[in-house]
Each structure stands twice: as C-alpha cells, then as structure tokens.
Design a protein around this motif. Structure first.
Motif, PDB file in Angstrom:
ATOM      1  N   GLY A 180       0.797  -1.218   0.000  1.00 43.20           N
ATOM      2  CA  GLY A 180       0.000   0.000   0.000  1.00 43.20           C
ATOM      3  C   GLY A 180       0.826   1.263   0.000  1.00 43.20           C
ATOM      4  O   GLY A 180       0.288   2.372   0.011  1.00 43.20           O
ATOM      5  N   SER A 181       2.140   1.124  -0.039  1.00 39.81           N
ATOM      6  CA  SER A 181       3.014   2.294  -0.031  1.00 39.81           C
ATOM      7  C   SER A 181       2.842   3.100  -1.317  1.00 39.81           C
ATOM      8  O   SER A 181       2.719   2.540  -2.405  1.00 39.81           O
ATOM      9  CB  SER A 181       4.474   1.851   0.107  1.00 39.81           C
ATOM     10  OG  SER A 181       5.354   2.957  -0.055  1.00 39.81           O
ATOM     11  N   THR A 182       2.821   4.421  -1.177  1.00 39.92           N
ATOM     12  CA  THR A 182       2.731   5.309  -2.336  1.00 39.92           C
ATOM     13  C   THR A 182       4.048   6.029  -2.594  1.00 39.92           C
ATOM     14  O   THR A 182       4.094   6.994  -3.359  1.00 39.92           O
ATOM     15  CB  THR A 182       1.612   6.339  -2.124  1.00 39.92           C
ATOM     16  OG1 THR A 182       1.872   7.079  -0.914  1.00 39.92           O
ATOM     17  CG2 THR A 182       0.254   5.661  -2.026  1.00 39.92           C
ATOM     18  N   SER A 183       5.107   5.536  -1.982  1.00 38.58           N
ATOM     19  CA  SER A 183       6.417   6.150  -2.167  1.00 38.58           C
ATOM     20  C   SER A 183       6.845   6.067  -3.629  1.00 38.58           C
ATOM     21  O   SER A 183       6.677   5.026  -4.272  1.00 38.58           O
ATOM     22  CB  SER A 183       7.446   5.431  -1.290  1.00 38.58           C
ATOM     23  OG  SER A 183       8.771   5.765  -1.683  1.00 38.58           O
ATOM     24  N   PRO A 184       7.397   7.155  -4.177  1.00 34.88           N
ATOM     25  CA  PRO A 184       7.892   7.102  -5.556  1.00 34.88           C
ATOM     26  C   PRO A 184       8.931   6.005  -5.771  1.00 34.88           C
ATOM     27  O   PRO A 184       8.977   5.393  -6.840  1.00 34.88           O
ATOM     28  CB  PRO A 184       8.513   8.490  -5.753  1.00 34.88           C
ATOM     29  CG  PRO A 184       7.764   9.373  -4.807  1.00 34.88           C
ATOM     30  CD  PRO A 184       7.497   8.515  -3.604  1.00 34.88           C
ATOM     31  N   VAL A 185       9.737   5.743  -4.744  1.00 35.38           N
ATOM     32  CA  VAL A 185      10.747   4.694  -4.862  1.00 35.38           C
ATOM     33  C   VAL A 185      10.080   3.338  -5.058  1.00 35.38           C
ATOM     34  O   VAL A 185      10.509   2.519  -5.888  1.00 35.38           O
ATOM     35  CB  VAL A 185      11.648   4.670  -3.604  1.00 35.38           C
ATOM     36  CG1 VAL A 185      12.595   3.467  -3.645  1.00 35.38           C
ATOM     37  CG2 VAL A 185      12.445   5.962  -3.504  1.00 35.38           C
ATOM     38  N   VAL A 186       9.009   3.087  -4.313  1.00 33.13           N
ATOM     39  CA  VAL A 186       8.291   1.815  -4.416  1.00 33.13           C
ATOM     40  C   VAL A 186       7.622   1.688  -5.784  1.00 33.13           C
ATOM     41  O   VAL A 186       7.701   0.643  -6.437  1.00 33.13           O
ATOM     42  CB  VAL A 186       7.244   1.697  -3.287  1.00 33.13           C
ATOM     43  CG1 VAL A 186       6.330   0.504  -3.527  1.00 33.13           C
ATOM     44  CG2 VAL A 186       7.950   1.558  -1.942  1.00 33.13           C
ATOM     45  N   THR A 187       6.960   2.752  -6.228  1.00 35.29           N
ATOM     46  CA  THR A 187       6.258   2.708  -7.518  1.00 35.29           C
ATOM     47  C   THR A 187       7.237   2.520  -8.671  1.00 35.29           C
ATOM     48  O   THR A 187       7.032   1.665  -9.550  1.00 35.29           O
ATOM     49  CB  THR A 187       5.441   3.988  -7.737  1.00 35.29           C
ATOM     50  OG1 THR A 187       4.552   4.176  -6.628  1.00 35.29           O
ATOM     51  CG2 THR A 187       4.639   3.906  -9.024  1.00 35.29           C
ATOM     52  N   LEU A 188       8.323   3.290  -8.672  1.00 36.61           N
ATOM     53  CA  LEU A 188       9.328   3.137  -9.723  1.00 36.61           C
ATOM     54  C   LEU A 188      10.028   1.784  -9.621  1.00 36.61           C
ATOM     55  O   LEU A 188      10.403   1.188 -10.639  1.00 36.61           O
ATOM     56  CB  LEU A 188      10.358   4.270  -9.632  1.00 36.61           C
ATOM     57  CG  LEU A 188       9.844   5.663 -10.020  1.00 36.61           C
ATOM     58  CD1 LEU A 188      10.909   6.709  -9.717  1.00 36.61           C
ATOM     59  CD2 LEU A 188       9.463   5.706 -11.495  1.00 36.61           C
ATOM     60  N   GLY A 189      10.187   1.295  -8.382  1.00 35.61           N
ATOM     61  CA  GLY A 189      10.794  -0.020  -8.193  1.00 35.61           C
ATOM     62  C   GLY A 189       9.960  -1.126  -8.811  1.00 35.61           C
ATOM     63  O   GLY A 189      10.503  -2.084  -9.377  1.00 35.61           O
ATOM     64  N   PHE A 190       8.640  -0.983  -8.735  1.00 40.17           N
ATOM     65  CA  PHE A 190       7.782  -1.994  -9.346  1.00 40.17           C
ATOM     66  C   PHE A 190       7.859  -1.925 -10.869  1.00 40.17           C
ATOM     67  O   PHE A 190       7.869  -2.950 -11.550  1.00 40.17           O
ATOM     68  CB  PHE A 190       6.342  -1.824  -8.879  1.00 40.17           C
ATOM     69  CG  PHE A 190       5.427  -2.907  -9.393  1.00 40.17           C
ATOM     70  CD1 PHE A 190       5.642  -4.225  -9.049  1.00 40.17           C
ATOM     71  CD2 PHE A 190       4.375  -2.599 -10.241  1.00 40.17           C
ATOM     72  CE1 PHE A 190       4.821  -5.244  -9.531  1.00 40.17           C
ATOM     73  CE2 PHE A 190       3.546  -3.595 -10.729  1.00 40.17           C
ATOM     74  CZ  PHE A 190       3.769  -4.918 -10.378  1.00 40.17           C
ATOM     75  N   TRP A 191       7.886  -0.709 -11.422  1.00 36.81           N
ATOM     76  CA  TRP A 191       8.101  -0.573 -12.865  1.00 36.81           C
ATOM     77  C   TRP A 191       9.400  -1.275 -13.270  1.00 36.81           C
ATOM     78  O   TRP A 191       9.438  -1.997 -14.277  1.00 36.81           O
ATOM     79  CB  TRP A 191       8.184   0.910 -13.244  1.00 36.81           C
ATOM     80  CG  TRP A 191       6.865   1.564 -13.510  1.00 36.81           C
ATOM     81  CD1 TRP A 191       6.125   2.303 -12.621  1.00 36.81           C
ATOM     82  CD2 TRP A 191       6.132   1.570 -14.732  1.00 36.81           C
ATOM     83  NE1 TRP A 191       4.972   2.756 -13.215  1.00 36.81           N
ATOM     84  CE2 TRP A 191       4.951   2.329 -14.519  1.00 36.81           C
ATOM     85  CE3 TRP A 191       6.347   1.020 -15.989  1.00 36.81           C
ATOM     86  CZ2 TRP A 191       4.006   2.539 -15.514  1.00 36.81           C
ATOM     87  CZ3 TRP A 191       5.401   1.228 -16.990  1.00 36.81           C
ATOM     88  CH2 TRP A 191       4.251   1.981 -16.748  1.00 36.81           C
ATOM     89  N   ALA A 192      10.460  -1.067 -12.488  1.00 29.73           N
ATOM     90  CA  ALA A 192      11.741  -1.701 -12.798  1.00 29.73           C
ATOM     91  C   ALA A 192      11.647  -3.218 -12.685  1.00 29.73           C
ATOM     92  O   ALA A 192      12.202  -3.954 -13.513  1.00 29.73           O
ATOM     93  CB  ALA A 192      12.823  -1.177 -11.850  1.00 29.73           C
ATOM     94  N   ALA A 193      10.923  -3.708 -11.674  1.00 33.27           N
ATOM     95  CA  ALA A 193      10.779  -5.152 -11.470  1.00 33.27           C
ATOM     96  C   ALA A 193      10.055  -5.797 -12.640  1.00 33.27           C
ATOM     97  O   ALA A 193      10.410  -6.901 -13.081  1.00 33.27           O
ATOM     98  CB  ALA A 193      10.023  -5.417 -10.167  1.00 33.27           C
ATOM     99  N   VAL A 194       9.042  -5.119 -13.166  1.00 34.48           N
ATOM    100  CA  VAL A 194       8.322  -5.633 -14.337  1.00 34.48           C
ATOM    101  C   VAL A 194       9.271  -5.741 -15.526  1.00 34.48           C
ATOM    102  O   VAL A 194       9.297  -6.755 -16.245  1.00 34.48           O
ATOM    103  CB  VAL A 194       7.125  -4.728 -14.684  1.00 34.48           C
ATOM    104  CG1 VAL A 194       6.540  -5.103 -16.037  1.00 34.48           C
ATOM    105  CG2 VAL A 194       6.060  -4.818 -13.592  1.00 34.48           C
ATOM    106  N   GLY A 195      10.091  -4.699 -15.722  1.00 31.45           N
ATOM    107  CA  GLY A 195      11.059  -4.734 -16.814  1.00 31.45           C
ATOM    108  C   GLY A 195      12.083  -5.842 -16.647  1.00 31.45           C
ATOM    109  O   GLY A 195      12.471  -6.506 -17.619  1.00 31.45           O
TER     110      GLY A 195
END
Length: 215
Positions: A180-195
């Motif tokens: 549930g975190s809305t941290s930019p680091v978490v959101t961008l980290g998930f984008w990176a994980a998908v890649g």
C-alpha cells in the motif's frame, strides 16, 4: 513438384515461433505502457502503476496491451514446454499469461489523480472489478516468481541464478506496491521489477531457441 515439410523441421519452426513471442512480450507491454505514460495527461510514473492506464477514454489501449501480452506469454509457455523436460515451469508461466489477460478484463480502479478529475490518493472504495484485478494480479505475480525458480532449475548454474535473482527482485517490487506504499521509490521499483522479469523471459526464450536440427 510439391515440397513436403519434414516433421522435425516443422516442430523446430513452431517452437521458434512460440519462443519468439516470449521475446516480444516485454517490449510490447513495457513499450506500450511507457508511451502511454508519457502522453496521457495526469499520469505520473512515480505515483501510478501501468494498470490504471486501463481507465479513461483511451483505456482500451492498456486493456489490449494486457490481452496481447498475455497471449504472447502463453505462447512462450507453450514453447518452453516443448524444450524443457520439467512441466511446472511452463505451467506457472502459463498461469501468469492468463493473469495478464484477466487483468485486462477486470480493470483496476482510477486512483491518485488519474484519469484527470480523479481525487488524490487511493480510491475511497474498491470496485468488484478492482478487487478481481488485484486478486488475479497477485496470483499471476506469485506464479511468475515460482516460474523463474522452476525454469531456472532446468538451466545451467549461471542461468539458474539469473532466473532466481530475477524472480526475487520481482517479488520485492510487488511486495512494495502490495504493502500500500505510495512512495515514488516503491512505484518506480515496481516498474523496474516488471522490466527485469520481462527481460528474463526474453533472455530465456532466446536461450531455449532451437538451433540446427529439431530438439
């Protein structure tokens, strides 16, 4: 005189076609998501996952993206099944493919200012399709992580470690957004994980490509 296709060559060609789908899945999904994110008003890579792109008048693009990528992943799973002796890896990869298609059918809820006009922050309530989207996503992501380990166990030690690390990095990325975190680091980290995991699928598909005579 009509040429007769040899069964072995036909099998090799089919396997190559199926695994090529695994190479294309990542560029299709990530490329389409990035293009939308850069052009659709209100979308912010530091706050929004790709799923919310399924909302709005252009939401059909992301819905199609989910469906097409799911089909490509299913084809890659079928190709992997033809090459590797293990059964669980391809099956788990197929589950992930189905979950991608389900994510397109069950749309995520608008959130945090996207599409434009949506209130800031998470949705005040979650719709039935939003719940199913998250449930299908969770199941598919778990299957993807397991597929990285199962398929990796059938490969050389170096490639096995690459598969495991890719799976673990994706698990960390998903755990961050699932918290549930809305941290930019978490959101961008998930984008990176998908890649990272789509890159793993592409690299593995290339490695499994038949070379020379049929396998």
């Amino acid at each position: 005189m009509t040429a007769i296709a040899l069964p072995g060559r036909t099998r090799t060609s089919t396997t190559t076609t199926l695994l090529t789908c695994g190479i294309l899945a990542g560029p299709v999904f990530v490329g389409t998501g990035l293009l939308q994110g850069l052009t659709r008003p209100g979308f912010d890579f530091t706050r929004h996952p790709a799923s919310v792109l399924a909302n709005g008048t252009l939401g059909w693009i992301q819905i199609t993206n989910f469906l097409v990528t799911g089909l490509l992943t299913l084809a890659a799973a079928a190709g992997t099944r033809r090459v590797l002796p293990g059964r669980w890896g391809p099956r788990l990869l197929a589950v992930y493919g189905v979950s991608l298609m389900a994510a397109g059918v069950f749309r995520a809820d608008p959130q945090d200012g996207f599409p434009l006009g949506t209130p800031a922050g998470p949705p005040s309530s979650v719709s039935w399709h939003g719940m199913l989207h998250f449930a299908c996503g969770g199941l598919g992501f778990a299957a993807l992580v397991a597929a990285c380990f199962a398929i990796g166990s059938q490969l050389s030690p170096t490639r096995a470690w690459y598969s495991r690390i890719s799976g673990l990095l994706f698990l960390v990325g998903f755990a961050g957004v699932a918290s549930g975190s809305t941290s930019p680091v978490v959101t961008l980290g998930f984008w990176a994980a998908v890649g990272i995991t789509f890159a793993w699928l592409a690299v593995t598909s290339v490695h499994l490509m038949p070379r020379g005579e049929s396998r």
